[in-house]
Design an enzyme around this catalytic site. Sequence first.
Site, short mmCIF file in Angstrom:
data_model
loop_
_atom_site.label_atom_id
_atom_site.label_comp_id
_atom_site.label_asym_id
_atom_site.label_seq_id
_atom_site.Cartn_x
_atom_site.Cartn_y
_atom_site.Cartn_z
N ARG A 92 27.00 60.35 6.73
CA ARG A 92 26.42 60.39 8.08
C ARG A 92 25.42 59.27 8.28
O ARG A 92 24.57 59.03 7.42
CB ARG A 92 25.75 61.74 8.34
N HIS A 117 31.54 59.45 8.62
CA HIS A 117 32.74 58.97 7.93
C HIS A 117 33.51 57.90 8.72
O HIS A 117 34.74 57.93 8.82
CB HIS A 117 33.67 60.13 7.61
N HIS A 191 38.15 61.67 -0.04
CA HIS A 191 37.60 62.97 0.36
C HIS A 191 38.51 64.12 -0.06
O HIS A 191 38.71 65.08 0.70
CB HIS A 191 37.38 62.99 1.88
N SER A 192 39.06 64.06 -1.26
CA SER A 192 39.90 65.16 -1.74
C SER A 192 39.07 66.39 -2.07
O SER A 192 37.97 66.29 -2.62
CB SER A 192 40.68 64.72 -2.99
N TYR A 193 39.61 67.55 -1.72
CA TYR A 193 39.03 68.84 -2.07
C TYR A 193 39.78 69.37 -3.29
O TYR A 193 40.98 69.62 -3.22
CB TYR A 193 39.20 69.85 -0.94
N ASP A 264 26.13 70.06 0.25
CA ASP A 264 26.67 68.93 1.01
C ASP A 264 25.69 67.78 0.83
O ASP A 264 25.34 67.09 1.77
CB ASP A 264 26.83 69.29 2.49
N GLU A 325 32.49 62.96 -3.53
CA GLU A 325 32.61 61.71 -2.77
C GLU A 325 31.71 60.66 -3.41
O GLU A 325 30.55 60.48 -3.03
CB GLU A 325 32.23 61.96 -1.31
#
Length: 360
Positions: A92, A117, A191-193, A264, A325
Site C-alpha cells: 500500500r 499492489h 501473491h500466492s496463498y 498483514d 510477499e
Amino acid sequence: MSIYEESTNPKLGRSKMNLEVIKLGDGWKHYHLKNEKGMEVSILNYGGIITRLLAPDRHGQLENIVLGYKDLKDYKSDSNFFGALIGRVAGRIEKSSFQWEGKNYLLEANDGANHLHGGSQGFHQVLWNAEPFQTSKSVGLVLSQRFLAEQDGYPGNLTVRITYSLTNDNQLVIDYQAKSDQTTPLTLTNHSYFNLSGRLKRTVHNHVVTMKSERYVELDEQLIPTGKILNAEQSSFDFRRGRKLKEGISSEDKQNLIAGGGYDHYFIFQEAEEEVIVVTEKESGRRLTIHTDQPGVVMYSGNQMSDELELSEGSSKKHLGVCFETQASPASLHHEGFPSVELKADQPYAKQTIFTFDTF
C-alpha cells in the site's frame, strides 16, 4: 502433449519433466510445468498467476497447496490477488501519492484513499509475453512486458522480465528482473496463498512459521505503516523460534486486531541470513522453506477473505491461506528507515525468491 506423459528432448534425452500449454482464448494461455519427481506448477500468462501447485505430503501424495479459482475467468475480477505477480510497487502507498525528485505523483486510489499492489490495472491484470523453456535440471516460463512512463502513474519506461523455474529438487525459483530509463519506485513480488494441508482440507491456524525477523512495521486502522518499526520480542509477532499462526489470529494484540484477526504486516529480515522462513504443517508433513535476497516480507494470513468464492477445491473462508510477499517496503516513500523501493535510472533490478518443498 499431456503433462502426464514422458517427453523426449534431443538435447536432454528421455526425461520425466514435461510442459503443456493450453490456449484459453483472448490471448490467455495456461502453462503446466512438471518436474522429474512429479511436482507440478500451473501458471497463466494473464497476471503471471500461479493457479495450482502440486507438492507431496509425507506419504508421497501429490496435492494442490495454493489457493486458486475453479473458473479461471474469475481472476479478471479477483480482489484477493490469488497467485499473481504484483507491481510496480507491492503493498500500500499512503494517500495514493508520493514525491519523487521534486515532482508529486498521483496514483489510482484502489484501496480506500490508498494505492494497493500497483492499482486495479497492475501487473496482476497484464497479459504477459510468455516463453517456456526446459533444461537438464528445470522446466520453466519466462514472462516479459514493457510499461510506458506514467501509464500507471509511475515515472519511467520500464521493462520487466520474470522467470519461473521448477527444478528437479522440488524448488520453485522466481527471478525478477527490470530496468527503467528514469529513477522510479519498484518492488515486485508474487501473491500466492499457501495451504500445506493439501486440497484446502484445513485452515492455516496450525501452520507453524519460523522467521528470521525481530522487527515488524506498525500499521494504522487503514493498514498503512505509521512510520514506527516495532520490536517483535515476547509478542505474537516473534517467529524466531517458531509459532502457530493461530496465536496471532486469536490474539488481542492491537496490531493483530487491526489486521482483521491475524497478520498483514511487513517483517524486516535479520541481515546475513539465508534460510529466512520455514513453514510446516504437522498432519501432512509438508514443509515450505523460503530463501530470498529481499530485505523483508509481508505475511498475510487471509484475514479479509470472504466465504462466497468458488475455489478449485471448495469454497473460500477466512484464514484458508497464508501469503509470503517478499519485497522492499513502500513505506520508504513516506518515512525514513525502511527498506527502499528506489530503482535508479538504467540500473538493473534483480531479485530472487526460492520456495523449496519437502517433508519432515
